[in-house]
Each structure stands twice: as C-alpha cells, then as structure tokens.
Motif scaffolding. Sequence first.
Motif, PDB file in Angstrom:
ATOM      1  N   UNK A   1     -55.375  45.687 -15.510  1.00  0.00           N
ATOM      2  CA  UNK A   1     -53.895  45.399 -14.726  1.00  0.00           C
ATOM      3  C   UNK A   1     -53.361  46.459 -14.050  1.00  0.00           C
ATOM      4  N   UNK A   2     -52.827  46.081 -13.094  1.00  0.00           N
ATOM      5  CA  UNK A   2     -52.272  47.196 -12.081  1.00  0.00           C
ATOM      6  C   UNK A   2     -50.629  46.849 -11.848  1.00  0.00           C
ATOM      7  N   UNK A   3     -50.516  45.719 -11.981  1.00  0.00           N
ATOM      8  CA  UNK A   3     -49.128  45.289 -11.675  1.00  0.00           C
ATOM      9  C   UNK A   3     -48.431  44.150 -12.869  1.00  0.00           C
ATOM     10  N   UNK A   4     -47.372  44.561 -13.506  1.00  0.00           N
ATOM     11  CA  UNK A   4     -46.733  43.682 -14.517  1.00  0.00           C
ATOM     12  C   UNK A   4     -45.487  43.266 -14.014  1.00  0.00           C
ATOM     13  N   UNK A   5     -45.352  42.132 -13.662  1.00  0.00           N
ATOM     14  CA  UNK A   5     -44.021  41.439 -13.091  1.00  0.00           C
ATOM     15  C   UNK A   5     -43.040  40.680 -14.014  1.00  0.00           C
ATOM     16  N   UNK A   6     -41.837  41.361 -14.465  1.00  0.00           N
ATOM     17  CA  UNK A   6     -40.906  40.812 -15.136  1.00  0.00           C
ATOM     18  C   UNK A   6     -40.143  39.634 -14.487  1.00  0.00           C
ATOM     19  N   UNK A   7     -40.294  38.562 -15.457  1.00  0.00           N
ATOM     20  CA  UNK A   7     -39.626  37.307 -15.117  1.00  0.00           C
ATOM     21  C   UNK A   7     -38.823  36.778 -15.954  1.00  0.00           C
ATOM     22  N   UNK A   8     -37.443  36.282 -15.575  1.00  0.00           N
ATOM     23  CA  UNK A   8     -36.637  35.842 -16.855  1.00  0.00           C
ATOM     24  C   UNK A   8     -37.105  34.460 -17.587  1.00  0.00           C
ATOM     25  N   UNK A   9     -37.058  34.513 -18.463  1.00  0.00           N
ATOM     26  CA  UNK A   9     -37.450  33.428 -19.451  1.00  0.00           C
ATOM     27  C   UNK A   9     -36.747  32.111 -19.448  1.00  0.00           C
ATOM     28  N   UNK A  10     -35.511  32.300 -18.980  1.00  0.00           N
ATOM     29  CA  UNK A  10     -34.655  30.940 -18.959  1.00  0.00           C
ATOM     30  C   UNK A  10     -34.679  30.367 -17.573  1.00  0.00           C
ATOM     31  N   UNK A  11     -35.507  30.606 -16.667  1.00  0.00           N
ATOM     32  CA  UNK A  11     -35.677  29.908 -15.310  1.00  0.00           C
ATOM     33  C   UNK A  11     -37.069  29.554 -15.207  1.00  0.00           C
ATOM     34  N   UNK A  12     -37.257  28.084 -15.497  1.00  0.00           N
ATOM     35  CA  UNK A  12     -38.663  27.711 -15.121  1.00  0.00           C
ATOM     36  C   UNK A  12     -39.051  27.859 -13.739  1.00  0.00           C
ATOM     37  N   UNK A  13     -38.021  27.675 -12.718  1.00  0.00           N
ATOM     38  CA  UNK A  13     -38.330  28.111 -11.324  1.00  0.00           C
ATOM     39  C   UNK A  13     -38.852  29.141 -10.955  1.00  0.00           C
TER      40      UNK A  13
END
Length: 293
Positions: A1-13
């Motif tokens: 792995x090179x990149x790990x992107x945070x994504x808010x879990x409360x936004x399916x979009x």
Amino acid sequence: MRSLLFVPGDSPKKLEKAAASGADALILDLEDSVSPERKSSARGAIAAFLAEAEAAGGWPKLFVRINALATGLADDDLDAVVAHRPAGIVLPKTEGARDVAKLAAALTERERAAGLAEGSVEVIALATETARGVLSLATLAEAGPRLTGVAWGGEDLSADIGAETNRSASGGYTEPYRLVRSLTLLAAAAAEAEAIDAVHTAYRDLDALAAECAEASRDGFVAKMAIHPAQVPVINEAFTPSRTSLDWARAVMDAFAASPGAGVVGVGGEMIDRPHLRRAERLLRRAPHGAQG
C-alpha cells in the motif's frame, strides 16, 4: 500500500466516490469525521459498503477506523463491521502494545463468531495521537502479528500537549513532531510493520504534499494517509519505487543469488553487503504488480 484515503463513514456517496480515487486503501471512518448522533447510521453505511465490495471484488483494501477503546464505542463498531470482512481495523489513540492486544482479543472473538480465519483482520495503529501513545511506541514491537502498520499524526497530539501549532512559519513540522515522526519510523521497523506517514492537512497544496512525500519515502516510510482524493496521485507516485531503484535491487538480488555463500558482492563498482540485500528485498516487495521480477 502506498496511499490510504480517509472517507467519512456516514456518507454513502463519498464512500462510492472514494472507491474510484485510485487509492490503494480506503479508511472508512467511524471516529473524528462522524458526529456522535450519526455513529449508528455510519456503522450501517460502512457495513453495507463492505458487503457490496466483497460481492463485487477488485476494490481497494478497506480498513475501518473505529472509535478509541476508551470511548466505549469500539465494541459496537466492531460488532457492525467485522463480519463483513474488512482488510483491517485502524485503531486511534493507540497507547502501546496493550491496546493492540485488547483489540486483537476483540477481533478474535468476532472472527470466530463470523466463521472467519483467526487473524484475518489486520490492525493499523495510529500511535502518536497522545503523549502516552508516543511514550509507548517502543512496546509495539511486542504487539503481535496482527499489527501490520504504524501511523503517526500531529493533529490530535498538538491538542493533547497544548501546542499552539505543529508547523513552523516555513510550513515544516516543529521539533516535537519531527521527533515523533522519527520515533514512529523506528517503532514500525522494530515491530516489522509498515511505517505510514501522517496526513497533509493543506489538501490544496499539492507541491508541499509532494515535497513531504519525497522526504518520507527517502527516510523509510512506505505509505501516506490522505484526506482528499486529489492527494492520491501525488502520494502514489512518490511511494512507487523508481525504475532505477528497482533495477539496483534486482542487480543486488542477482549478485547474491550467483554467490550464495558470500557476505559481500560487487554491483556496479560498489561493494554490497547483507544489509543492502535486505534493503533490495524490501524495495522489490513494494514494486507494482508484475514489476518485481
């Protein structure tokens, strides 16, 4: 792995959009980016996303950042997601091997209940978000095989120690955070885990991000966390070993293979010893698929 992107879990979009970002891994967040009143709905959204990814295949690696163990929310987080086979759990506010062991025990219980192989869910420790975490970094060497990554960050730490800022006027980290960064690199090496660099919060300043990535890769970090999809291509490029580096690594491997009993070999007019061989092996493990040989 090179990149790990945070994504808010409360936004399916946002979850769906992040899957197409090109990141090697997504960190589906149940902690800082989700308000207390939305924790429950975020658990449901992440569980559904994990189930969709398992059925579809070919997605980035999916990790879930749960809430810290001390919050009392972590068990509910794990109950919601482990059965859906995330690649791993990102543990915030980690304070040494003891916290990793607590999480590992909780994961084992849920893996058994879900019929998963014990140890199949990895752990990445966010290990420098508190002063206690920084002072416990050395214990991570005893954390066990689930610990596959050690990441650092300065945002929560600055609040914990009462700093006005974690960066100087020139944009670089101030001395306490440079120390923490170095200690994280050493702790990851001692734990035989991947060293993961902190997020760059100025997400529009891609030139500064590229410079920070170059320094991190130079020093031994193999990946970096991201907070915006625009950061992903910059990170991926910086942490992909260059053709020159891979050619050197293959030459070293070939030289030692040709002289299996040797402690020192010659490569390109340079004397190469066993530590260089280990470095070559690590570089080749980071090569893009199909480029190792």
